[in-house]
Design a protein around this motif. Structure first.
Motif, PDB file in Angstrom:
ATOM      1  N   ARG A 229      -1.483 -12.129   3.053  1.00 33.01           N
ATOM      2  CA  ARG A 229      -1.382 -11.673   4.431  1.00 33.01           C
ATOM      3  C   ARG A 229      -2.509 -12.270   5.278  1.00 33.01           C
ATOM      4  NH1 ARG A 229      -0.592  -5.278   4.509  1.00 33.01           N
ATOM      5  NH2 ARG A 229      -0.271  -5.690   6.723  1.00 33.01           N
TER       6      ARG A 229
ATOM      7  N   GLN B  35       4.969  -7.988   2.795  1.00 32.10           N
ATOM      8  CA  GLN B  35       4.633  -8.128   4.210  1.00 32.10           C
ATOM      9  C   GLN B  35       4.541  -9.578   4.646  1.00 32.10           C
ATOM     10  OE1 GLN B  35       4.656  -5.402   5.955  1.00 32.10           O
ATOM     11  NE2 GLN B  35       3.153  -3.912   5.284  1.00 32.10           N
TER      12      GLN B  35
ATOM     13  N   LEU C 275      -3.173  -9.016  -0.231  1.00 31.88           N
ATOM     14  CA  LEU C 275      -4.031  -9.038   0.956  1.00 31.88           C
ATOM     15  C   LEU C 275      -4.396 -10.468   1.336  1.00 31.88           C
ATOM     16  CD1 LEU C 275      -6.437  -6.049   0.235  1.00 31.88           C
ATOM     17  CD2 LEU C 275      -4.532  -6.112   1.850  1.00 31.88           C
TER      18      LEU C 275
ATOM     19  N   GLY D  69      -6.641   5.854   9.188  1.00 33.62           N
ATOM     20  CA  GLY D  69      -6.249   4.908  10.214  1.00 33.62           C
ATOM     21  C   GLY D  69      -5.875   3.547   9.665  1.00 33.62           C
ATOM     22  N   ASN D  70      -6.115   3.336   8.387  1.00 37.62           N
ATOM     23  CA  ASN D  70      -5.771   2.058   7.769  1.00 37.62           C
ATOM     24  C   ASN D  70      -4.427   2.195   7.066  1.00 37.62           C
ATOM     25  OD1 ASN D  70      -5.583  -0.253   6.112  1.00 37.62           O
ATOM     26  ND2 ASN D  70      -7.803  -0.500   6.215  1.00 37.62           N
ATOM     27  N   ALA D  71      -3.384   1.684   7.710  1.00 38.63           N
ATOM     28  CA  ALA D  71      -2.030   1.867   7.185  1.00 38.63           C
ATOM     29  C   ALA D  71      -1.849   1.145   5.858  1.00 38.63           C
ATOM     30  CB  ALA D  71      -1.004   1.369   8.207  1.00 38.63           C
ATOM     31  N   THR D  72      -2.439  -0.021   5.733  1.00 41.91           N
ATOM     32  CA  THR D  72      -2.288  -0.795   4.504  1.00 41.91           C
ATOM     33  C   THR D  72      -2.846  -0.041   3.309  1.00 41.91           C
ATOM     34  OG1 THR D  72      -2.380  -2.889   5.694  1.00 41.91           O
ATOM     35  CG2 THR D  72      -2.964  -2.925   3.367  1.00 41.91           C
ATOM     36  N   LEU D  73      -4.068   0.436   3.450  1.00 38.25           N
ATOM     37  CA  LEU D  73      -4.671   1.173   2.339  1.00 38.25           C
ATOM     38  C   LEU D  73      -3.955   2.491   2.106  1.00 38.25           C
ATOM     39  CD1 LEU D  73      -8.460   0.439   2.863  1.00 38.25           C
ATOM     40  CD2 LEU D  73      -7.016  -0.232   0.944  1.00 38.25           C
TER      41      LEU D  73
ATOM     42  N   MET E 109     -11.856   4.009  -6.307  1.00 39.72           N
ATOM     43  CA  MET E 109     -12.461   3.100  -5.334  1.00 39.72           C
ATOM     44  C   MET E 109     -11.916   3.333  -3.931  1.00 39.72           C
ATOM     45  SD  MET E 109     -12.332  -1.038  -5.192  1.00 39.72           S
ATOM     46  CE  MET E 109     -13.210  -1.186  -6.742  1.00 39.72           C
ATOM     47  N   VAL E 110     -10.601   3.367  -3.808  1.00 45.82           N
ATOM     48  CA  VAL E 110     -10.007   3.376  -2.475  1.00 45.82           C
ATOM     49  C   VAL E 110     -10.106   4.762  -1.830  1.00 45.82           C
ATOM     50  CG1 VAL E 110      -7.912   3.006  -1.162  1.00 45.82           C
ATOM     51  CG2 VAL E 110      -8.457   1.492  -3.070  1.00 45.82           C
TER      52      VAL E 110
ATOM     53  N   MET F 184     -13.305  -3.497   1.383  1.00 44.30           N
ATOM     54  CA  MET F 184     -13.516  -2.400   0.444  1.00 44.30           C
ATOM     55  C   MET F 184     -13.241  -2.824  -0.991  1.00 44.30           C
ATOM     56  SD  MET F 184     -11.572   1.253   0.235  1.00 44.30           S
ATOM     57  CE  MET F 184     -12.194   1.736   1.836  1.00 44.30           C
ATOM     58  N   VAL F 185     -12.077  -3.434  -1.200  1.00 45.03           N
ATOM     59  CA  VAL F 185     -11.648  -3.683  -2.576  1.00 45.03           C
ATOM     60  C   VAL F 185     -12.398  -4.867  -3.185  1.00 45.03           C
ATOM     61  CG1 VAL F 185      -9.710  -4.237  -4.055  1.00 45.03           C
ATOM     62  CG2 VAL F 185      -9.402  -2.690  -2.111  1.00 45.03           C
TER      63      VAL F 185
ATOM     64  N   LEU G  23      -0.236   4.465  -5.511  1.00 44.24           N
ATOM     65  CA  LEU G  23      -1.086   4.886  -6.630  1.00 44.24           C
ATOM     66  C   LEU G  23      -0.799   6.335  -7.005  1.00 44.24           C
ATOM     67  CD1 LEU G  23      -4.500   3.249  -5.676  1.00 44.24           C
ATOM     68  CD2 LEU G  23      -2.872   2.498  -7.413  1.00 44.24           C
TER      69      LEU G  23
ATOM     70  N   LEU H 116      -5.468  -3.553  -8.951  1.00 43.47           N
ATOM     71  CA  LEU H 116      -6.245  -3.967  -7.781  1.00 43.47           C
ATOM     72  C   LEU H 116      -6.172  -5.468  -7.581  1.00 43.47           C
ATOM     73  CD1 LEU H 116      -9.357  -1.641  -8.040  1.00 43.47           C
ATOM     74  CD2 LEU H 116      -7.641  -1.693  -6.234  1.00 43.47           C
TER      75      LEU H 116
ATOM     76  N   PHE I 222      -3.061  -6.318  -5.778  1.00 44.63           N
ATOM     77  CA  PHE I 222      -3.231  -5.845  -4.395  1.00 44.63           C
ATOM     78  C   PHE I 222      -4.075  -6.848  -3.599  1.00 44.63           C
ATOM     79  CE2 PHE I 222      -5.420  -2.869  -1.330  1.00 44.63           C
ATOM     80  CZ  PHE I 222      -4.316  -2.707  -0.518  1.00 44.63           C
TER      81      PHE I 222
ATOM     82  N   GLY J 124     -13.627   5.572  -1.014  1.00 45.66           N
ATOM     83  CA  GLY J 124     -14.102   4.703   0.050  1.00 45.66           C
ATOM     84  C   GLY J 124     -13.524   5.045   1.403  1.00 45.66           C
ATOM     85  N   LEU J 125     -12.393   5.718   1.384  1.00 43.49           N
ATOM     86  CA  LEU J 125     -11.745   6.066   2.642  1.00 43.49           C
ATOM     87  C   LEU J 125     -12.286   7.368   3.241  1.00 43.49           C
ATOM     88  CD1 LEU J 125      -9.947   3.886   3.309  1.00 43.49           C
ATOM     89  CD2 LEU J 125      -8.023   5.064   2.252  1.00 43.49           C
TER      90      LEU J 125
ATOM     91  N   PHE K 105      -0.937   1.922   0.067  1.00 49.10           N
ATOM     92  CA  PHE K 105      -1.394   1.591  -1.285  1.00 49.10           C
ATOM     93  C   PHE K 105      -1.760   2.865  -2.041  1.00 49.10           C
ATOM     94  CE2 PHE K 105      -4.894  -0.085  -4.112  1.00 49.10           C
ATOM     95  CZ  PHE K 105      -4.032  -0.700  -5.002  1.00 49.10           C
TER      96      PHE K 105
ATOM     97  N   ALA L 165      -9.470  -3.605   4.274  1.00 51.88           N
ATOM     98  CA  ALA L 165      -9.074  -3.349   2.893  1.00 51.88           C
ATOM     99  C   ALA L 165      -9.726  -4.357   1.956  1.00 51.88           C
ATOM    100  CB  ALA L 165      -7.549  -3.411   2.761  1.00 51.88           C
TER     101      ALA L 165
ATOM    102  N   ASP M 111      -6.760  -3.954   9.546  1.00 58.82           N
ATOM    103  CA  ASP M 111      -6.530  -3.183   8.326  1.00 58.82           C
ATOM    104  C   ASP M 111      -6.687  -4.052   7.090  1.00 58.82           C
ATOM    105  OD1 ASP M 111      -6.083  -1.028   9.867  1.00 58.82           O
ATOM    106  OD2 ASP M 111      -3.959  -0.798   9.407  1.00 58.82           O
ATOM    107  N   VAL M 112      -6.102  -5.237   7.151  1.00 57.01           N
ATOM    108  CA  VAL M 112      -6.138  -6.113   5.981  1.00 57.01           C
ATOM    109  C   VAL M 112      -7.575  -6.495   5.658  1.00 57.01           C
ATOM    110  CG1 VAL M 112      -5.586  -8.435   5.172  1.00 57.01           C
ATOM    111  CG2 VAL M 112      -3.805  -7.024   6.201  1.00 57.01           C
TER     112      VAL M 112
END
Lengths: 249, 249
Positions: free
Chosen positions: B179, B80, B176, A165-169, A109-110, B109-110, A176, B169, B172, A113-114, A172, B106, B102-103
């Motif tokens: 946060r 965090q 999120l 560019g998404n540090a959180t993902l 998924m991630v 997406m998830v 993984l 997930l 996770f 998706g990225l 993660f 994320a 970012d959060v």
DNA sequence: ATGGCAACCATTGTATACGCATCGTGGCTC
DNA sequence: GAGCCACGATGCGTATACAATGGTTGCCAT
């Protein structure tokens, strides 16, 4: 039991004896180094799933006290690399089949998706760096250094995610990937490593062309291939064999 | 500085004084309780972003020593929720605008990606529980208890994710959501809470009908609405209140 | 000979004590 | 009067010591 020596040979090997500078010296830097040493040892399969990690031994090897080791162990536990059982101490996590499925589903998924974001933001400089990483991975694979190849593969995937560019993902995905390395150690077939070497090169090609859609599709196939290469036979658990065997008989 | 008292009133309020049982008693159970107390206090905005969390004070409030507090603080830091600056101690994290984006990306997406699985696996029992949670959230919102509404909303989203069957997930998503609560505390407009109360009910309806596609689309709009309700103005740094006040006068 | 019990040992969990860095305050000097 | 330096206090980081628990082993009884 030479695991203890192999633990320290990241780059802290020569530091352990002269623990005179343990007072302050680096301070917080030190912990990061030790953390990385243990983490690498696990990811590179020098520490195999199920291996026990005694606090005293680690403290002695790295020249710090148990307090610092515990902190590092907890961090590794939160990343699911080690398992902390209440009064039994720490051991390298042995992922269950269910966890393995969850991890690969999450990656599917991630990471997929990225890919569009990565394809949009990638620069020629990034492409060069990725190719370099892929090359080093291929060389390690060719030289038979599975340990290094596994670590490089995980690093490649994480770096890729970070380009989104998404540090959180991205962090993660890094976790993984680390867990995937553990999964490979338990369920992987020897001689048939996770990532095919040319796969990563192909992926870079799609990204360089800013074709996010194809990159995502390729990543999906790539991850599916890795997962399919595993032999996830629900290996028997700790005890219940007896019960099941004798209740059915 | 009555934050200290407000910290303990989760359910450990009456426990702090009779610390006689601190020796063993629960043992590991205790830490979980304390962790949850602090975590809830942060999520419910009883501890606001930027608030300092002194180890001694926490140790005294909860009746354990600093060692245990440090462990909990590190765990919160990994999620965090608190920020650990090297020699300055712990404070409630103040998310940056970038982290906020970012959060929510994320989550987009998830959580949306999980909806099809949830719609496929959801049972009438799950629906009942979700409706109950949504009701309690709406009641809290109607009663003006923003704190409880925020916590319930986060719990709702996490529970939803857990129904997907993917534990990795789901946890996770839980992080999120925690946060996100912090982000709401910093960038949210008072009086205009994140989740509209009827939104969750509508979402449950789609899931009950096993319509994953519409559920995903609705979740996407839902999250977009929350993000849009934020006023992410790159707020000034720590100190400038004084400067701005006195330069304007 | 086998099974159960008890004591010992190994290892973790917790607390306390000490050292050091940083920040604030007060005094001194220019 | 203002700025700088020094000293003190506060609070974190680390280590060490102690307590409690679980596993293991050896012995005894059946």
């Amino acid at each position: 039991m030479n695991q203890r020596q192999s633990l320290a040979d990241g780059e802290a090997a020569g530091k352990a004896p002269p623990r005179r500078l343990g007072k302050n010296g680096d301070g917080a830097e030190r912990h990061e180094t030790i953390y990385r040493s243990i983490s690498d040892a696990i990811i590179e399969h020098r520490l195999k799933p199920g291996a026990r990690l005694r606090e005293d031994a680690l403290a002695e090897v790295f020249g710090i006290s148990r307090t610092g080791i515990r902190k590092i162990l907890q961090r590794l536990a939160m990343e699911q690399l080690v398992t902390l059982t209440p009064r039994r101490g720490a051991s390298v996590t042995r992922p269950t089949a269910e966890e393995a499925k969850d991890v690969f589903d999450a990656r599917q998924m991630v990471e997929c998706g990225l890919m569009p974001d990565v394809a949009r933001r990638i620069t020629p400089e990034d492409v060069r760096e990725l190719r370099d990483m892929a090359n080093r991975e291929r060389e390690a694979l060719k030289a038979g250094e599975q340990s290094r190849a596994i670590k490089l593969s995980a690093a490649f995937h994480e770096r890729l995610a970070r380009l989104s560019g998404n540090a959180t993902l991205a962090t993660f995905v890094g976790q993984l990937c680390s867990r995937s390395s553990l999964i490979l150690a338990v369920y992987g077939n020897p001689g048939h490593l996770g990532c095919e070497s040319h796969d990563h090169d192909d992926l870079i090609g799609y990204l360089e062309a800013h074709n996010g859609e194809r990159a995502a599709a390729f990543m999906s196939r790539h991850l599916k291939a890795i997962e399919a290469s595993l032999s996830i036979v629900e290996e028997e658990e700790e005890v219940p064999d007896l019960q099941r065997i004798f209740t059915s008989g």
